[in-house]
Write a protein that holds these residues in place. Structure first.
Motif, mmCIF file in Angstrom:
data_model
loop_
_atom_site.group_PDB
_atom_site.id
_atom_site.type_symbol
_atom_site.label_atom_id
_atom_site.label_comp_id
_atom_site.label_asym_id
_atom_site.label_seq_id
_atom_site.Cartn_x
_atom_site.Cartn_y
_atom_site.Cartn_z
ATOM 1 N N ASP A 1 0.834 -1.203 0.000
ATOM 2 C CA ASP A 1 0.000 0.000 0.000
ATOM 3 C C ASP A 1 0.869 1.253 0.000
ATOM 4 O OD1 ASP A 1 -2.510 -1.169 -0.105
ATOM 5 O OD2 ASP A 1 -2.686 -1.353 2.068
ATOM 6 N N ARG A 2 1.956 1.223 0.765
ATOM 7 C CA ARG A 2 2.872 2.381 0.804
ATOM 8 C C ARG A 2 3.497 2.610 -0.575
ATOM 9 N NH1 ARG A 2 5.205 3.625 6.083
ATOM 10 N NH2 ARG A 2 7.317 3.463 5.276
ATOM 11 N N ASP A 3 3.917 1.510 -1.234
ATOM 12 C CA ASP A 3 4.492 1.634 -2.581
ATOM 13 C C ASP A 3 3.474 2.207 -3.553
ATOM 14 O OD1 ASP A 3 6.925 0.650 -1.806
ATOM 15 O OD2 ASP A 3 6.613 -1.377 -2.575
ATOM 16 N N GLN A 4 2.209 1.767 -3.395
ATOM 17 C CA GLN A 4 1.166 2.258 -4.286
ATOM 18 C C GLN A 4 0.881 3.743 -4.032
ATOM 19 O OE1 GLN A 4 -2.715 0.905 -3.473
ATOM 20 N NE2 GLN A 4 -3.496 1.355 -5.518
ATOM 21 N N ASP B 1 0.928 3.338 -15.558
ATOM 22 C CA ASP B 1 0.068 2.163 -15.685
ATOM 23 C C ASP B 1 0.802 0.961 -16.280
ATOM 24 O OD1 ASP B 1 -2.106 3.681 -14.693
ATOM 25 O OD2 ASP B 1 -2.374 4.554 -16.688
ATOM 26 N N ASP B 2 1.993 1.193 -16.856
ATOM 27 C CA ASP B 2 2.779 0.075 -17.378
ATOM 28 C C ASP B 2 3.464 -0.711 -16.260
ATOM 29 O OD1 ASP B 2 2.269 0.579 -20.112
ATOM 30 O OD2 ASP B 2 3.761 2.187 -20.125
ATOM 31 N N ILE B 3 3.485 -0.150 -15.040
ATOM 32 C CA ILE B 3 4.115 -0.859 -13.925
ATOM 33 C C ILE B 3 3.138 -1.925 -13.425
ATOM 34 C CG2 ILE B 3 5.031 -0.625 -11.577
ATOM 35 C CD1 ILE B 3 5.771 2.280 -12.291
ATOM 36 N N PRO B 4 3.521 -3.202 -13.497
ATOM 37 C CA PRO B 4 2.586 -4.250 -13.075
ATOM 38 C C PRO B 4 2.219 -4.081 -11.601
ATOM 39 C CG PRO B 4 4.562 -5.189 -14.099
ATOM 40 C CD PRO B 4 4.827 -3.738 -13.898
ATOM 41 N N THR B 5 0.944 -4.284 -11.283
ATOM 42 C CA THR B 5 0.487 -4.133 -9.900
ATOM 43 C C THR B 5 -0.351 -5.337 -9.494
ATOM 44 O OG1 THR B 5 0.466 -1.715 -9.972
ATOM 45 C CG2 THR B 5 -0.958 -2.736 -8.360
ATOM 46 N N ARG B 6 -0.109 -5.789 -8.277
ATOM 47 C CA ARG B 6 -0.849 -6.948 -7.774
ATOM 48 C C ARG B 6 -1.715 -6.511 -6.602
ATOM 49 N NH1 ARG B 6 -0.255 -10.707 -3.872
ATOM 50 N NH2 ARG B 6 -1.048 -12.776 -4.365
ATOM 51 N N PRO C 1 2.526 -2.158 -6.556
ATOM 52 C CA PRO C 1 3.231 -2.014 -7.818
ATOM 53 C C PRO C 1 4.570 -2.729 -7.749
ATOM 54 C CG PRO C 1 3.260 0.056 -6.587
ATOM 55 C CD PRO C 1 2.396 -0.890 -5.815
ATOM 56 N N ARG C 2 4.918 -3.407 -8.853
ATOM 57 C CA ARG C 2 6.214 -4.091 -8.914
ATOM 58 C C ARG C 2 7.171 -3.205 -9.696
ATOM 59 N NH1 ARG C 2 6.333 -9.875 -7.257
ATOM 60 N NH2 ARG C 2 4.419 -10.065 -6.086
ATOM 61 N N TYR C 3 7.763 -2.267 -8.967
ATOM 62 C CA TYR C 3 8.679 -1.325 -9.615
ATOM 63 C C TYR C 3 9.821 -2.050 -10.317
ATOM 64 C CZ TYR C 3 6.435 2.378 -6.908
ATOM 65 O OH TYR C 3 5.530 3.247 -6.379
ATOM 66 N N ASP C 4 10.109 -3.258 -9.843
ATOM 67 C CA ASP C 4 11.233 -4.016 -10.402
ATOM 68 C C ASP C 4 10.817 -4.859 -11.605
ATOM 69 O OD1 ASP C 4 9.677 -5.293 -8.428
ATOM 70 O OD2 ASP C 4 11.110 -6.926 -8.312
ATOM 71 N N GLU C 5 9.534 -4.825 -11.984
ATOM 72 C CA GLU C 5 9.090 -5.675 -13.095
ATOM 73 C C GLU C 5 8.644 -4.889 -14.321
ATOM 74 O OE1 GLU C 5 6.192 -8.479 -11.679
ATOM 75 O OE2 GLU C 5 7.575 -9.298 -10.192
#
Ligand SMILES: [Zn+2]
Length: 295
Positions: free
Chosen positions: A125-128, A163-168, A266-270
């Motif tokens: 949540d913090r990353d988002q 929006d290109d950053i994958p998010t789970r 968000p998966r900043y690394d993906e």
């Protein structure tokens, strides 16, 4: 071998985020591409992006035990810029991150976003929220001018969006707690890490702790207990010896992998793109510094 559990560098200055697991190669590529952003102009700020509603990927439980899954972020101002720059001067990553969230998050559910509440949020949540503060402040576009493709060394002017950053998302609120089967019939009862855990890890990594030491800290905080083969339960939370001396390396690796696989947000690394010229997929992990140019 311990599982490789590091190392994105969200602030681009040697800061290591034990939550991320992009692998050293990805991190190096990201570093090379990230340097291309230095000196790039600030993106235009769309006028309507002043504050925004956020649907949290995980959410939190309020005082009455109700799940809260929305928040409001605001556009960062010059005053915020000064506060964040000051925190950055301290070279204390935990403080820098906390200040960014305190400046940019307005409300969590119906409550004011206090530092205490922000520390209780899931790291996802913090990353988002960081992503949404970025959107509210600079808009949706991510520009990487003259980025170099590591496959063909060609240069490409990249234009991606947040929006290109994958998010789970967490499927259910209960998914913040889960079990990991271990060897010899044991089971670990684990919870997803929150802001307080992140701050403790950043504190430790700032003191040059090894990856194994960081993993011990993460495990000692997130492994609540073990269910033994006979069904009895052994408490583990806050007892580092339980995950250091009483847990095998493969079992540690299994829990760390589950923590990484299940992390929401968000998966900043993906982040990746396909380089048209050579057809190769290029990984492009982004850092907080990439999101907030110059901060
Ligand atoms: Zn290429």
């Amino acid at each position: 071998m311990e599982t490789e559990t590091v190392t994105a560098d969200p602030f681009g200055d040697g800061w290591v985020n034990p939550m991320n697991n992009p692998g050293a190669a990805n991190a190096a590529i990201g570093q090379a591409l990230a340097t291309a952003t230095a000196g790039s102009p600030m993106p235009d700020i769309p006028a309507h992006h002043t504050s925004g509603h956020v649907d949290l990927v995980g959410g939190f439980f309020d005082g009455e035990g109700q799940l809260v899954r929305h928040a409001t972020v605001r556009e960062l101002t010059g005053e915020h810029e000064e506060r964040i720059a000051k925190a950055r001067q301290s070279r204390n990553s935990a403080r820098m991150l906390a200040t960014l969230l305190e400046c940019g998050v307005e409300r969590l559910g119906d409550q004011e976003a206090t530092p205490k509440l922000l520390r209780k949020l899931l790291i996802g949540d913090r990353d988002q929220l960081i992503l949404e503060i970025r959107r509210a402040t600079y808009g949706n576009e991510l520009e990487f001018p003259a980025a170099e493709c590591p496959h063909c060394n060609g240069k490409v002017d990249l234009e991606l969006t947040l929006d290109d950053i994958p998010t789970r998302h967490l499927d259910t609120p209960e998914d913040r707690n889960f079990t990991v089967p271990l060897r010899r019939g044991r089971v670990a009862n684990v919870r997803l890490p929150i802001g307080e855990d992140q701050e403790a890890l950043l504190e430790l990594s700032g003191n040059n702790a090894s990856l194994a030491e960081q993993n011990t800290l993460l495990l000692s905080r997130t492994v609540k207990s073990f269910t033994e083969p006979d069904g009895s339960e052994t408490q583990a939370a806050g007892i580092p010896a339980m995950v250091r001396e009483r847990l095998s390396m493969p079992d540690r690796a299994a829990i760390l992998k589950a923590l990484n696989d299940r992390r929401p947000g968000p998966r900043y690394d993906e982040l990746s793109f396909t380089h048209d010229a050579c057809g190769e997929e290029v990984e492009l992990p982004v850092t907080v510094s990439d999101l907030f140019l110059g901060l």
